[in-house]
Design an enzyme around this catalytic site. Structure first.
Site, PDB file in Angstrom:
ATOM      1  N   GLY B 494       0.801  -1.214   0.000  1.00 41.32           N
ATOM      2  CA  GLY B 494       0.000   0.000   0.000  1.00 41.32           C
ATOM      3  C   GLY B 494       0.829   1.257   0.000  1.00 41.32           C
ATOM      4  CG  ASN B 576       4.111   7.719  11.920  1.00 44.89           C
ATOM      5  OD1 ASN B 576       4.375   7.234  13.015  1.00 44.89           O
ATOM      6  ND2 ASN B 576       3.273   8.727  11.783  1.00 44.89           N
ATOM      7  CE  LYS B 646      14.032  -3.875   0.895  1.00 45.04           C
ATOM      8  NZ  LYS B 646      15.000  -4.805   1.497  1.00 45.04           N
ATOM      9  N   GLY B 647       7.466  -1.763   2.963  1.00 48.16           N
ATOM     10  CA  GLY B 647       6.186  -2.351   3.407  1.00 48.16           C
ATOM     11  C   GLY B 647       6.369  -3.104   4.697  1.00 48.16           C
ATOM     12  N   GLY B 649       3.381  -4.137   6.759  1.00 48.73           N
ATOM     13  CA  GLY B 649       2.116  -4.625   7.306  1.00 48.73           C
ATOM     14  C   GLY B 649       2.125  -6.089   7.646  1.00 48.73           C
ATOM     15  CD  GLU B 650       0.724  -8.701   4.031  1.00 48.58           C
ATOM     16  OE1 GLU B 650       0.107  -9.674   3.600  1.00 48.58           O
ATOM     17  OE2 GLU B 650       1.034  -7.723   3.330  1.00 48.58           O
TER      18      GLU B 650
END
Lengths: 326, 687
Positions: B494, B576, B646-647, B649-650
């Site tokens: 995202g 953040n 790089k993301g 969330g997972e």
């Protein structure tokens, strides 16, 4: 949910009369279980008689060291009462081990005693359940029963009673005050909750219209050394796999008296009378505790997937007694 | 410099004050309520739907069922072909719906709908030797099911073990909810979705409408974990059908119980791991054989074996995926699909290999670092796993890890475990619009989704930095398919995808302002990143991390508690710090649940997941979450995307269950190879 009528009687007599007015009347306390069951379609009362506002919301210490507990007392208030915390830690611990803070703030003592099993089949109206629809069958016996009964179950029902508080009260041998159509009476614990037998739809010995107005917990001085141990996968907000309420009276290394009740193992809070009998007069050692635990658990008849409860109960009984025995 | 700062969520006050409206809370005049009627068989056909009693209830507006429901244009996806056929593929499938003036009336009438069935036998149990196992054409998202390279050679040390994971349900806090409003031939759907634009496209295709006539709005979403991804879930389709039928706005809120059959879950797995290595722990051959389930309603092949294709160096490597097609609800994405269950197996097997070789598990992983991505042959854009492992080991006090089954503290056995983590870092094309508002502030628009991650806040920071203004002067509009196209919140893509487009739009606007000589209201710049993404260099892009866990196993009860966990992540630039920490820690908590408490229990007789509420499906509660900490390396990856992120969330869930399982082995000396590890399975192995 099905439409229902709602009444708020002024006193116990009026409540009992109101409850007899409708064929499927139910008393409403904190609603923490009943309202869920209504949403699920498991309970379909045509009349709710709200008794949470009746004047049974006090806790009174009797002159002899006993306690009179109103049926509408909230679980949180009972757990916080100094005479419970000081003289009956197993009751305070049992209360605080149950549900969540929000639920304990709403749930009443009488409602806690009368909550229904959390057996998954009972709570799912799309499936058979002898407790919900007598004669429809018990899928749990061949199905999922890893957290159901090992003691006192029947070919018709293997549900467990979910209450923690009731386990501690059973160890105390509390007396339940009932206001019923025929007047007032007392029911001792154990004795309020039934084993399923061939009528699992009947949880207790109460008759239609009977209202629990309160409890008496008689003095039990040695219960100042008592404990409630509850085993569960997660640290809070889960029903017991096995729980133990225990009080121990040891003098000169010998068990003079004891009270032990088990939760999560039967259709009713399970007073371990054989264990108590086997332990009185014996040395306060882990060996005695284990032998006594075996005397009780010899009665167990585990299902395919819940035999783990036997060694679990045994170990937790022994440890709880050992901690109390010093 | 706003990027990286621990800014509070820009909509935080709206959320705590109740002003933030979720889909089910939207208010429109004339709304009515729909409740789904679900199949009570797992396999067969609906013979008849008798709604006489339901229709007789005052306040019931209509009852929809197969035969009289509005037709869909595209019925190729059986899960979404709601009420288009009498076939029942799983228990809980939607077979009718009641629409009523109030939710209470609808729920009451729902129970009065009588459905009769022609019931066929069902097959709902995944077994490792299921006779129907087959090789899917591809695994999610678009990879070969099997890979093999190199010749197997005799190994000095070998591990050959099978791990078993149960089904898990996503269980976001907000159940799926939809408000469908037709105005003429335009449909507006206030829908709890992870991607408003993709949801619009999917629904338009199902309904046979041009996308311009469908609008999906999802301003606030209370979690999804993949269950609100696209393709949509059947509840969204049903809401649109009900509203079309009754000619009024219809609200449909899925109940928690219904979520266990109609909003997706993670497949159970059996995963056989074979690793051959030299005595010094260098992997010669590695094999990962995955057995999973899929629904007859729609195939979903979870890519659990892909981690073994890229994680460690080896001379020979083999991975396979086999599925059993069962009469079960449709499984789908759940946080880190593929990587999460796959790394549980791989990282547990690595722990077993370390023990077999007599090598520290941290060191074993370091010894098997590949120079390039073994799967693609491409260089890694960055790979700082070794640093994560070393830093974590130092911070966690790894050197005090005991020999298995030897540390006893009172009535507890204590142990430590480690596991590596990885997750792909990708980006998808997106568009954004940056504009100078009338008051001289800035508005940035993109159909992004904030599913509780804080994406709106991170995008605000990205925009403010690119514009060179404080965040207070930037307003980011998201959650509406009418905004410039943004891909869904999924695959940890995202922020990289939306942020890239926001960055380019804001850079362009800043240039435009410079050229114009001032921030004139109405100045705007659109950006589209599809060209840039297409031309990205060939790198293997992944995040990495190391998970450490300490467990205490009660020797009397078998209860396992986790006093400490530490995750160290190298996941690109962190946008953040506050939000990132929440994502990492949240993933680790979910991994804790996977390891110790969560399990969707299949009812073999009736064919559904039995423990279908939060009292019975045990997600961790606050009391389970003790000392969980997450830290990260300062790790901007210039080859990932212009933001260097790089993301996140997972990756927090990946490896967490393995670290805990490995710690349980270290504590007890016994290897538990089935999740969750809970008292019933632990008790027989206690001293």
């Amino acid at each position: 949910m099905r439409p229902f009528a709602y009444r708020r009687p002024a006193d116990a007599r009026a409540a009992v009369e109101a409850a007899l007015d409708a064929p499927r009347a139910m008393y409403l306390g904190g609603g923490t279980n009943l309202v869920d069951l209504m949403r699920l379609g498991v309970a379909e009362p045509d009349l709710l008689v709200d008794v949470a506002g009746l004047p049974y919301d006090t806790i009174r210490e009797t002159g002899d060291g006993g306690l009179e507990i109103g049926g509408a007392v909230r679980n949180s208030d009972l757990a916080a009462h100094p005479a419970v915390r000081r003289d009956r830690p197993m009751l305070a611990q049992a209360l605080l081990s149950a549900a969540s803070g929000q639920i304990r703030n709403a749930a009443t003592v009488a409602g806690n005693l009368l909550q229904r099993t959390r057996c998954a089949y009972f709570q799912d109206v799309s499936k058979p359940c002898n407790k919900r629809i007598p004669g429809s069958g018990c899928p749990a016996i061949e199905g999922d029963h890893y957290n159901l009964a090992i003691l006192g179950h029947s070919a018709h029902c293997v549900a467990t009673h979910p209450s923690d508080m009731a386990v501690a009260l059973t160890a105390f041998g509390a007396a339940v005050h009932v206001e019923g159509p025929g007047g007032r009476r007392e029911i001792g614990m154990p004795g309020l909750h039934r084993l399923p037998g061939d009528r699992p739809e009947v949880d207790t010995v109460l008759d239609p219209g009977d209202l629990i107005t309160g409890l008496t917990v008689r003095p039990l001085p040695f219960a100042a050394r008592s404990r409630y141990r509850k085993v569960r996968e997660r640290a809070s907000f889960a029903f017991a796999l096995v729980s133990v309420a225990a009080a121990l009276d040891v003098e000169d290394g010998t068990v003079r008296d004891c009270r032990v009740a088990l939760g999560g193992v039967a259709h009713a809070p399970w007073r371990a009378e054989r264990l108590e009998e086997a332990l009185r007069g014996r040395p306060a050692t882990e060996g005695s505790y284990a032998e006594a635990a075996d005397a009780e658990l010899d009665l167990a008849e585990p299902l395919r997937d819940n035999a783990y409860k036997i060694p679990l109960a045994r170990k937790v009984i022994v440890r709880t007694l050992a901690e109390l025995g010093g | 410099m706003e990027l990286g700062a621990p800014l509070d969520r820009v909509e935080g006050w709206d959320k705590v004050a109740g002003r933030a409206r979720y889909s089910g809370e939207q208010r429109v005049a004339g709304v009515c309520h729909a409740v789904a009627v679900q199949a009570e068989i797992a396999h067969g056909e609906v013979l008849a739907v008798d709604a006489t009693a339901a229709r007789a209830v005052p306040g019931v507006i209509d009852v929809l069922a197969y035969g009289d429901a509005p037709a869909l244009a595209d019925t190729s996806d059986f899960e979404l072909a709601v009420l288009q056929s009498p076939r029942v593929a799983y228990r809980g499938q939607i077979v009718a719906a009641v629409v009523a003036e109030t939710l209470e009336i609808a729920r009451h009438a729902q129970r009065l709908v009588r459905v009769t069935y022609d019931e066929l036998g069902h097959d709902v149990e995944l077994t490792p030797d299921h006779p129907g196992l087959y090789r899917p054409e591809k695994i999610s998202p678009d990879d070969p099911p099997d890979t093999g390279e190199g010749e197997e050679t005799p190994a000095e040390v070998s591990v050959d073990v099978t791990y078993e994971t149960p089904a898990f349900h996503n269980n976001p806090m907000e159940p799926h909810a939809t408000l469908a409003v037709w105005e003429g031939d335009h449909l507006t759907l206030y829908d709890s979705t992870q991607g408003a634009a993709a949801q619009r496209d999917a629904l338009a295709a199902l309904l046979g409408m041009p996308a311009e006539r469908v609008r999906v709005v999802a301003h606030h979403v209370g979690g999804g974990f993949g269950s609100k991804g696209v393709p949509p879930r059947p509840n969204s389709v049903l809401a649109a059908l009900c509203a079309r039928r009754v000619g009024r706005p219809v609200k449909l809120a899925v109940t928690r119980q219904q979520m266990f059959s109609i909003t997706g879950y993670r497949t159970p797995t059996f995963q056989r791991m074979r690793i051959g290595a030299s005595k010094d722990g260098r992997i010669a051959d590695i094999e990962h054989h995955v057995i999973e389930q899929t629904s007859t309603a729609r195939e979903f092949a979870e890519q659990s074996g892909v981690v073994t294709r890229m994680m460690y160096a080896a001379r020979a490597r083999r991975t396979t995926h086999r599925l059993a097609r069962l009469d079960v609800p449709v499984n789908s994405w759940m946080r880190a699909p593929g990587e999460c269950p796959g790394m549980y197996a791989l990282e547990s097997a690595m722990d077993e290999l370390a023990e077999a070789c007599g090598i520290d598990p941290v060191e074993l992983r370091i010894r098997n670092e590949p120079e390039r991505d073994p799967d693609s042959g491409n260089p890694f854009s960055s790979r700082r796993l070794v640093e994560c492992l070393r830093l974590g080991a130092e911070r966690f006090g790894w050197s005090s890890r005991p020999e298995p089954g030897t540390r006893r503290e009172g009535r507890h056995l204590v142990g430590m475990g480690v596991a590596a983590a990885t997750y792909p870092a990708a980006a998808r094309p997106a568009q954004a619009l940056a504009r100078v508002a009338d008051d001289g502030s800035f508005t940035v628009s993109i159909a992004a989704a904030d599913i509780g991650t804080g994406a709106r806040t991170a995008l605000t920071q990205i925009a403010a930095d690119a514009l060179g203004v404080p965040v207070a002067r930037v307003r980011v509009e998201i959650g509406d398919s009418a905004l410039p196209y943004g891909p869904l919140a999924g695959g940890s893509m995202g922020n990289a995808s939306w942020g890239w487009a926001v960055l380019r739009a804001c850079e362009g606007l800043r240039d435009g302002i410079a050229r114009y000589g001032g921030a004139e209201p109405g100045l705007e710049c659109r950006a589209d990143t599809s060209g840039e993404i297409k031309n990205q260099e060939a790198y293997a892009r992944h995040s990495f991390g190391a998970q450490f866990a300490e467990v205490r196993v009660d020797v009397d009860s078998g209860e396992i508690r986790v006093p400490r966990m530490l995750g160290v992540f190298a996941a690109g630039r962190v946008m953040n710090a506050r939000l990132a920490r929440s994502q990492f820690v949240g993933g680790m908590v979910m991994g804790l649940g996977m390891a110790l408490t969560e399990e969707s229990r299949m009812d073999r007789e009736f064919g559904d997941y039995l423990n279908h509420d939060l009292a019975q499906y045990h997600v961790p509660v606050n009391a389970d979450v003790l000392g969980i900490d997450a830290i990260w390396l300062d790790d901007p990856d210039p080859h990932a995307n212009p933001l260097g992120g790089k993301g996140i969330g997972e990756i927090g869930i990946v490896g967490a269950a393995a670290a805990i399982g490995n710690a349980v082995h270290n504590a007890t000396g016994h290897r538990f190879r089935r999740l969750p590890i809970s008292p019933p399975s632990v008790i027989p192995h206690l001293p």
